[in-house]
Design an enzyme around this catalytic site. Structure first.
Site, PDB file in Angstrom:
ATOM      1  N   ASN A   1       0.585   4.252   9.283  1.00  0.00           N
ATOM      2  CA  ASN A   1       1.428   4.751   8.202  1.00  0.00           C
ATOM      3  C   ASN A   1       2.029   6.116   8.529  1.00  0.00           C
ATOM      4  O   ASN A   1       3.174   6.397   8.175  1.00  0.00           O
ATOM      5  CB  ASN A   1       0.628   4.803   6.888  1.00  0.00           C
ATOM      6  CG  ASN A   1       0.178   3.431   6.422  1.00  0.00           C
ATOM      7  OD1 ASN A   1      -0.953   3.239   5.976  1.00  0.00           O
ATOM      8  ND2 ASN A   1       1.055   2.428   6.536  1.00  0.00           N
TER       9      ASN A   1
ATOM     10  N   CYS B   1       0.842  -1.198   0.000  1.00  0.00           N
ATOM     11  CA  CYS B   1       0.000   0.000   0.000  1.00  0.00           C
ATOM     12  C   CYS B   1       0.875   1.245   0.000  1.00  0.00           C
ATOM     13  O   CYS B   1       0.800   2.059  -0.896  1.00  0.00           O
ATOM     14  CB  CYS B   1      -0.931  -0.045   1.195  1.00  0.00           C
ATOM     15  SG  CYS B   1      -2.150  -1.347   0.983  1.00  0.00           S
TER      16      CYS B   1
ATOM     17  N   HIS C   1      -9.829   5.721   2.155  1.00  0.00           N
ATOM     18  CA  HIS C   1     -11.192   5.207   2.380  1.00  0.00           C
ATOM     19  C   HIS C   1     -11.483   4.828   3.822  1.00  0.00           C
ATOM     20  O   HIS C   1     -10.580   4.593   4.621  1.00  0.00           O
ATOM     21  CB  HIS C   1     -11.441   4.002   1.464  1.00  0.00           C
ATOM     22  CG  HIS C   1     -10.355   2.963   1.521  1.00  0.00           C
ATOM     23  ND1 HIS C   1      -9.316   2.939   0.617  1.00  0.00           N
ATOM     24  CD2 HIS C   1     -10.125   1.933   2.373  1.00  0.00           C
ATOM     25  CE1 HIS C   1      -8.514   1.935   0.903  1.00  0.00           C
ATOM     26  NE2 HIS C   1      -8.958   1.308   1.976  1.00  0.00           N
TER      27      HIS C   1
HETATM   28  O1  LIG Z   1       0.229   0.007   5.220  1.00  0.00           O
HETATM   29  C1  LIG Z   1      -0.944  -0.224   4.878  1.00  0.00           C
HETATM   30  C2  LIG Z   1      -1.325  -1.448   4.337  1.00  0.00           C
HETATM   31  C3  LIG Z   1      -2.612  -1.633   3.977  1.00  0.00           C
HETATM   32  N1  LIG Z   1      -3.516  -0.647   4.121  1.00  0.00           N
HETATM   33  C4  LIG Z   1      -4.931  -0.915   3.724  1.00  0.00           C
HETATM   34  C5  LIG Z   1      -5.486  -0.195   2.552  1.00  0.00           C
HETATM   35  C6  LIG Z   1      -6.601  -1.140   2.089  1.00  0.00           C
HETATM   36  O2  LIG Z   1      -7.751  -0.935   2.902  1.00  0.00           O
HETATM   37  C7  LIG Z   1      -6.015  -2.512   2.375  1.00  0.00           C
HETATM   38  C8  LIG Z   1      -5.329  -3.112   1.191  1.00  0.00           C
HETATM   39  O3  LIG Z   1      -6.243  -3.472   0.254  1.00  0.00           O
HETATM   40  P1  LIG Z   1      -6.002  -3.351  -1.342  1.00  0.00           P
HETATM   41  O4  LIG Z   1      -7.211  -4.047  -1.913  1.00  0.00           O
HETATM   42  O5  LIG Z   1      -4.743  -4.085  -1.660  1.00  0.00           O
HETATM   43  O6  LIG Z   1      -5.951  -1.903  -1.679  1.00  0.00           O
HETATM   44  O7  LIG Z   1      -5.056  -2.292   3.398  1.00  0.00           O
HETATM   45  C9  LIG Z   1      -3.168   0.555   4.682  1.00  0.00           C
HETATM   46  O8  LIG Z   1      -3.999   1.472   4.864  1.00  0.00           O
HETATM   47  N2  LIG Z   1      -1.887   0.731   5.024  1.00  0.00           N
END
Ligand SMILES: O=c1ccn([C@H]2C[C@H](O)[C@@H](COP(=O)(O)O)O2)c(=O)[nH]1
Ligand SMILES: Nc1nc(=O)c2c([nH]1)NC[C@@H]1CN(c3ccc(C(=O)N[C@@H](CCC(=O)O)C(=O)O)cc3)CN21
Length: 283
Positions: free
Chosen positions: A191, A160, A221
């Site tokens: 993050n 991500c 989101h």
């Molecule tokens: O460091 C991170 C890792 C993951 N995420 C979140 C963002 C999404 O909600 C999911 C990943 O889903 P995808 O379908 O691969 O986009 O995990 C995050 O915020 N921060």
């Protein structure tokens, strides 16, 4: 904290409902967010409107720095955050590349430390950046990228936060980090800590002052089952002032980070926060 709350409010006010096939849930979504963290002033961007498990976030970062590919190694460092993606995701469980319990496959740190070359051997992206910056060198390509489409099928999740680009201006180090997808209630909480701490650590081990960290997010989101808690609980709370992060000054090299560093080498001061909120997690 203000920029975090503004992003949450923007999603609540202007977000568009988008079906997410991977998780089977709807997400209230906005596109593009630019966040900044003042590492130079040690304004640690910890969420104060709920209790934040910052040690787990730094443990994740340390695991990426070490090139870990196994959820058990992350647990040993102090974070269970990869357990679900390694062991509960149906598509990954059925994937022939999965090497058994806790295997995450070729994600994040594996790409950062051992990107496979088509002609054999691997590239250690982090080592190159550390070596250059330590010599006072910025070749305008001090980039660590975890985003390797050629190996997506060999990992449990696409990264991500996928790219970290360091820049040296005189004796001050900057970081610009790029994130394609962001779970704002859960992931961003982590993050923010990781972007800040990555710059602070890299400045420390390469002998520079830390400047500002820039965090650029594309798809931000809130999952449908998180919305009520965000809108009716977290967003109703008043934030407290930013705490400070203390890093053990004995951490001087990449080898230190790879070998003896633990979560005991990090401390947070003056962290005043509201009670915890347990947000649902989507696998
Ligand atoms: O460091 C991170 C890792 C993951 N995420 C979140 C963002 C999404 O909600 C999911 C990943 O889903 P995808 O379908 O691969 O986009 O995990 C995050 O915020 N921060
Ligand atoms: N849907 C989703 N959101 C994410 O943020 C996310 C993923 N998946 N998959 C990969 C990583 C794992 N990350 C995670 C996983 C779990 C928590 C979590 O449960 N946090 C809780 C408590 C953590 C603890 O007790 O240590 C929290 O309240 O922050 C946070 C980030 C971030 N990433």
């Amino acid at each position: 904290m203000k920029q975090y709350l503004e992003l949450c409010q923007r999603i609540v006010d202007d977000g568009v409902w988008i079906e997410n096939e991977r998780t089977g849930k709807r997400c209230l979504t906005v596109i593009n967010a630019d966040l900044e963290y003042r590492v130079d002033r040690n304004e640690f961007p910890l969420i104060t409107t709920r209790k934040s498990y910052w040690k787990a976030a730094i443990a994740e970062l340390l695991g990426y720095i070490r090139g870990y590919s196994n959820a058990a190694d992350f647990r040993a460092l102090g974070t269970p955050t990869w357990d679900a993606n390694a062991n509960l995701n149906e598509a990954w469980l059925a994937n022939p590349h999965r090497k058994g319990e806790d295997d995450m496959g070729r994600v994040y740190g594996v790409q950062g430390r051992a990107w496979a070359k088509p002609d054999g051997g691997v590239i250690d992206q982090l080592r190159k950046v550390v070596d250059n910056l330590s010599r006072g060198m910025d070749d305008r390509g001090e980039i660590i990228s975890f985003y390797n489409p050629g190996e997506f099928h060999m990992g449990c999740l696409r990264p991500c936060m996928h790219t970290h680009n360091f820049s040296l201006l005189g004796d001050t180090l900057y970081l610009t980090s790029y994130q394609r997808s962001c779970d704002v209630p859960l992931g961003l909480n982590f993050n923010q800590v990781q972007v800040f701490t990555f710059l602070a650590l890299m400045a420390q081990i390469t002998g520079h002052k830390a400047g500002v960290a820039y965090h650029k997010i594309v798809n931000a989101h809130i999952y449908e089952d998180q919305l009520e808690l965000m809108r009716d609980v977290q967003l109703k709370r008043e934030p407290y002032p930013a705490p400070q992060l203390e890093i053990n000054p004995d951490i001087k090299t990449l080898e230190d980070l790879e070998t003896w560093v633990t979560m005991d080498d990090f401390a947070v001061h003056n962290y005043k926060h509201h009670p915890p909120i347990a947000y649902p997690f989507s696998v």
